[in-house]
Scaffold this motif. Structure first.
Motif, short mmCIF file in Angstrom:
data_model
loop_
_atom_site.label_atom_id
_atom_site.label_comp_id
_atom_site.label_asym_id
_atom_site.label_seq_id
_atom_site.Cartn_x
_atom_site.Cartn_y
_atom_site.Cartn_z
N PRO A 66 0.65 -1.19 0.17
CA PRO A 66 -0.05 0.07 -0.08
C PRO A 66 0.86 1.35 -0.06
N SER A 67 0.37 2.26 -0.64
CA SER A 67 1.21 3.49 -0.73
C SER A 67 1.25 4.33 0.55
N GLY A 68 2.68 4.74 0.83
CA GLY A 68 3.05 5.13 2.07
C GLY A 68 3.43 4.32 3.16
N GLN A 69 3.40 2.98 3.00
CA GLN A 69 3.90 2.16 3.65
C GLN A 69 5.24 1.54 3.11
N ARG A 70 5.88 0.85 4.13
CA ARG A 70 7.33 0.51 3.96
C ARG A 70 7.18 -0.97 4.38
N HIS A 71 7.89 -1.95 3.26
CA HIS A 71 7.88 -3.42 3.62
C HIS A 71 8.95 -3.72 4.57
N ILE A 72 8.60 -4.57 5.31
CA ILE A 72 9.39 -5.22 6.42
C ILE A 72 9.95 -6.69 6.20
N ALA A 73 8.71 -7.42 6.05
CA ALA A 73 9.19 -9.00 6.09
C ALA A 73 7.91 -9.65 5.27
N THR A 74 8.25 -10.86 4.84
CA THR A 74 7.28 -11.75 4.19
C THR A 74 7.38 -13.12 4.74
N THR A 75 6.29 -13.93 4.96
CA THR A 75 6.93 -15.28 5.43
C THR A 75 5.60 -16.24 5.07
N TRP A 76 5.78 -17.26 4.99
CA TRP A 76 4.87 -18.36 4.81
C TRP A 76 4.34 -19.04 6.07
N LYS A 77 3.22 -19.32 6.37
CA LYS A 77 2.54 -20.13 7.46
C LYS A 77 1.57 -20.91 6.82
N ASP A 78 2.05 -22.21 6.62
CA ASP A 78 1.14 -23.18 5.87
C ASP A 78 1.24 -22.80 4.36
N ASP A 79 0.00 -22.81 4.02
CA ASP A 79 -0.07 -22.15 2.54
C ASP A 79 -0.59 -20.94 2.39
N ASN A 80 -0.44 -19.99 3.45
CA ASN A 80 -0.90 -18.63 3.49
C ASN A 80 0.43 -17.77 3.71
N LEU A 81 0.39 -16.78 2.77
CA LEU A 81 1.42 -15.84 2.84
C LEU A 81 1.16 -14.49 3.81
N TRP A 82 1.93 -14.39 4.63
CA TRP A 82 1.85 -13.20 5.69
C TRP A 82 3.07 -12.14 5.47
N VAL A 83 2.41 -10.72 5.30
CA VAL A 83 3.34 -9.71 4.99
C VAL A 83 3.23 -8.59 6.04
N GLU A 84 4.40 -8.25 6.40
CA GLU A 84 4.76 -7.12 7.41
C GLU A 84 5.10 -5.69 6.66
N ASN A 112 2.67 2.06 17.85
CA ASN A 112 4.04 2.46 18.40
C ASN A 112 4.99 1.72 18.13
N CYS A 113 4.84 1.09 16.76
CA CYS A 113 6.10 0.23 16.23
C CYS A 113 7.08 1.11 15.28
N ASN A 114 8.19 1.18 15.45
CA ASN A 114 9.17 1.70 14.86
C ASN A 114 10.22 0.91 14.54
N PRO A 115 10.15 -0.02 13.52
CA PRO A 115 11.33 -0.97 13.44
C PRO A 115 12.59 -0.58 12.79
N LEU A 116 12.21 0.79 12.17
CA LEU A 116 13.48 1.16 11.27
C LEU A 116 14.45 1.87 12.05
N MET A 117 14.02 2.17 13.18
CA MET A 117 14.84 3.13 13.97
C MET A 117 15.59 2.20 15.20
N PRO A 118 16.75 2.50 15.58
CA PRO A 118 17.42 1.53 16.72
C PRO A 118 16.67 2.11 18.16
N ASN A 119 16.42 1.39 19.09
CA ASN A 119 15.84 1.93 20.15
C ASN A 119 16.84 2.61 21.15
N ARG A 120 16.87 3.77 21.33
CA ARG A 120 17.74 4.68 21.91
C ARG A 120 17.40 4.39 23.45
N GLN A 121 18.59 4.36 24.48
CA GLN A 121 18.43 4.25 25.70
C GLN A 121 19.46 4.87 26.26
N HIS A 122 18.88 5.78 27.43
CA HIS A 122 19.85 6.81 27.96
C HIS A 122 20.33 6.15 29.32
#
Length: 122
Positions: A66-84, A112-122
């Motif tokens: 979908p427009s505006g989204q970034r692809h992270i991962a794709t995997t198969w679960k049985d015969d179903n394709l799951w996309v993140e 509140n998912c931010n997979p593209l940025m590393p988690n900053r800890q102070h």
């Protein structure tokens, strides 16, 4: 290759119904039967067998993110394709089951998912 065999069988069945019913003069029944065979074959392929053929026997399948989204991962679960995918505008991850026609499609929303940025800890 399996896709060609699948369509060859359905086209042969539809043409066979045209031939045998048309030979008896029942052209209306021949066209209805042939059309029904092709419709069932197309529906079964479009809504179910395409993913099964690609996963088990190799092949090509194309999906769009979908427009505006970034692809992270794709995997198969049985015969179903799951996309993140990740939507940076809303900081949300979408993990969904790909299904043509949106039939029996599962979806998980991670806020509140931010997979593209590393988690900053102070």
């Amino acid at each position: 290759m399996i896709t060609y065999t699948y369509w060859f069988l359905f086209i042969t069945a539809a043409c066979g119904s045209l031939y045998f019913l048309g030979k008896r003069g029942a052209w209306k029944a021949a066209f209805i039967t042939g059309g029904s065979i092709m419709l069932v074959g197309w529906g079964a392929y479009y809504f179910h067998f395409e993913q099964v053929f690609v996963k088990r026997f190799g092949g090509v399948m194309t999906i769009s993110i979908p427009s505006g989204q970034r692809h992270i991962a794709t995997t198969w679960k049985d015969d179903n394709l799951w996309v993140e995918n990740y939507d940076p505008a809303t900081n949300t991850c979408y993990f969904y089951e790909y299904s043509k026609g949106n039939l029996l499609e599962g979806k998980v929303v991670i806020k509140n998912c931010n997979p593209l940025m590393p988690n900053r800890q102070h």
